[in-house]
Design a protein around this motif. Structure first.
Motif, PDB file in Angstrom:
ATOM      1  N   UNK A   1      38.481  34.078  48.328  1.00  0.00           N
ATOM      2  CA  UNK A   1      37.788  33.522  47.157  1.00  0.00           C
ATOM      3  C   UNK A   1      36.432  34.170  46.907  1.00  0.00           C
ATOM      4  N   UNK A   2      35.880  34.845  47.909  1.00  0.00           N
ATOM      5  CA  UNK A   2      34.569  35.482  47.780  1.00  0.00           C
ATOM      6  C   UNK A   2      34.688  36.999  47.601  1.00  0.00           C
ATOM      7  N   UNK A   3      35.910  37.511  47.630  1.00  0.00           N
ATOM      8  CA  UNK A   3      36.112  38.960  47.565  1.00  0.00           C
ATOM      9  C   UNK A   3      35.849  39.486  46.156  1.00  0.00           C
TER      10      UNK A   3
ATOM     11  N   UNK B   1      43.131  39.688  41.804  1.00  0.00           N
ATOM     12  CA  UNK B   1      44.421  40.307  42.093  1.00  0.00           C
ATOM     13  C   UNK B   1      44.761  40.415  43.567  1.00  0.00           C
ATOM     14  N   UNK B   2      43.903  39.911  44.460  1.00  0.00           N
ATOM     15  CA  UNK B   2      44.178  39.992  45.896  1.00  0.00           C
ATOM     16  C   UNK B   2      45.294  39.033  46.290  1.00  0.00           C
ATOM     17  N   UNK B   3      46.080  39.450  47.278  1.00  0.00           N
ATOM     18  CA  UNK B   3      47.082  38.585  47.879  1.00  0.00           C
ATOM     19  C   UNK B   3      47.108  38.884  49.376  1.00  0.00           C
ATOM     20  N   UNK B   4      47.234  37.847  50.187  1.00  0.00           N
ATOM     21  CA  UNK B   4      47.315  38.002  51.635  1.00  0.00           C
ATOM     22  C   UNK B   4      48.582  37.344  52.145  1.00  0.00           C
TER      23      UNK B   4
ATOM     24  N   UNK C   1      47.467  42.978  53.600  1.00  0.00           N
ATOM     25  CA  UNK C   1      46.439  43.039  52.558  1.00  0.00           C
ATOM     26  C   UNK C   1      47.089  43.652  51.312  1.00  0.00           C
ATOM     27  N   UNK C   2      47.352  42.801  50.344  1.00  0.00           N
ATOM     28  CA  UNK C   2      48.083  43.214  49.144  1.00  0.00           C
ATOM     29  C   UNK C   2      47.219  43.077  47.903  1.00  0.00           C
ATOM     30  N   UNK C   3      47.652  43.752  46.862  1.00  0.00           N
ATOM     31  CA  UNK C   3      46.948  43.669  45.591  1.00  0.00           C
ATOM     32  C   UNK C   3      47.979  43.665  44.470  1.00  0.00           C
ATOM     33  N   UNK C   4      47.676  42.891  43.457  1.00  0.00           N
ATOM     34  CA  UNK C   4      48.528  42.827  42.274  1.00  0.00           C
ATOM     35  C   UNK C   4      47.787  43.514  41.131  1.00  0.00           C
TER      36      UNK C   4
ATOM     37  N   UNK D   1      53.500  43.697  43.849  1.00  0.00           N
ATOM     38  CA  UNK D   1      52.433  43.744  44.843  1.00  0.00           C
ATOM     39  C   UNK D   1      52.362  45.116  45.490  1.00  0.00           C
ATOM     40  N   UNK D   2      51.141  45.675  45.534  1.00  0.00           N
ATOM     41  CA  UNK D   2      50.892  46.887  46.294  1.00  0.00           C
ATOM     42  C   UNK D   2      50.382  46.492  47.667  1.00  0.00           C
ATOM     43  N   UNK D   3      50.725  47.277  48.661  1.00  0.00           N
ATOM     44  CA  UNK D   3      50.304  46.988  50.027  1.00  0.00           C
ATOM     45  C   UNK D   3      49.237  47.994  50.448  1.00  0.00           C
TER      46      UNK D   3
END
Length: 195
Positions: free
Chosen positions: A34-36, A44-47, A85-88, A158-160
């Protein structure tokens, strides 16, 4: 812990104790999502937090032969927690297609940098600092081994960026820190001042 102590405690390791990591500590660590930073607050972050021994073992089966071929001892199999550590990327495009982010001609910006990947580095550092604050050590390995996406069952959007490893490091994790201090490039070679 003081911030300077957290910074000093943050370092990459490849040796972990077998001790499990407390789930409440894990929750506090991943809460930094939430602070990233995320361009335009795209979020767009996903963990994906992986503690399941079977899945951790299958991830190690993918990676340890690669490390062994390069002369490194197996360490992935001894890691108590992985965080994918993923990103959308689409979250960024969706955000920058809203009226307050459009160019004057109504189009989305030309992305000078793929900020979804840039921001994932910021999240990585926050995860490492949060782990250090909890007395935990971290490492990282990239998504360069075939089959990892499928093993994690990642959706296509999702990108890894890679895998954060997390656990308790032994007192002497085998890293000669003094050697690293001696090999540090002087600050004046890394930082330019325009006064």
């Amino acid at each position: 812990m003081e911030f300077t102590d957290v910074l000093k405690a943050r370092h990459m390791v490849r040796t972990y104790l077998p001790d499990p990591v407390d789930e409440e500590a894990l929750r506090r660590i991943v809460k930094v999502i939430h602070r990233a930073p995320s361009a335009g607050f795209s979020q767009g972050h996903r963990l994906i937090v992986i503690t399941d021994p079977g899945l951790r073992g299958r991830i190690a089966d993918l990676y340890e032969p690669v490390y062994a071929r390069n002369g490194f001892p197996g360490w992935v199999s001894r890691t108590p927690v992985f965080i994918a550590l993923c990103v959308r990327e689409e979250s960024y495009h969706e955000r920058y297609q809203r009226p307050d982010k459009l160019n004057e001609d109504g189009t989305e910006i030309d992305w000078p940098v793929p900020y979804w990947w840039f921001d994932s580095g910021g999240l990585l550092m926050l995860l490492q600092l949060a782990a250090a604050d909890e007395g935990l050590a971290t490492g990282f390995f990239g998504p360069h081994v075939a089959g990892l996406r499928e093993l994690l069952e990642l959706p296509d959007d999702l990108g890894l960026a890679g895998m954060v490893t997390l656990g308790y490091a032994p007192e002497n994790d085998g890293v000669r820190r003094e050697l690293f201090r001696q090999r540090r490039i002087p600050l004046d070679e890394l930082v330019a001042w325009r006064r």
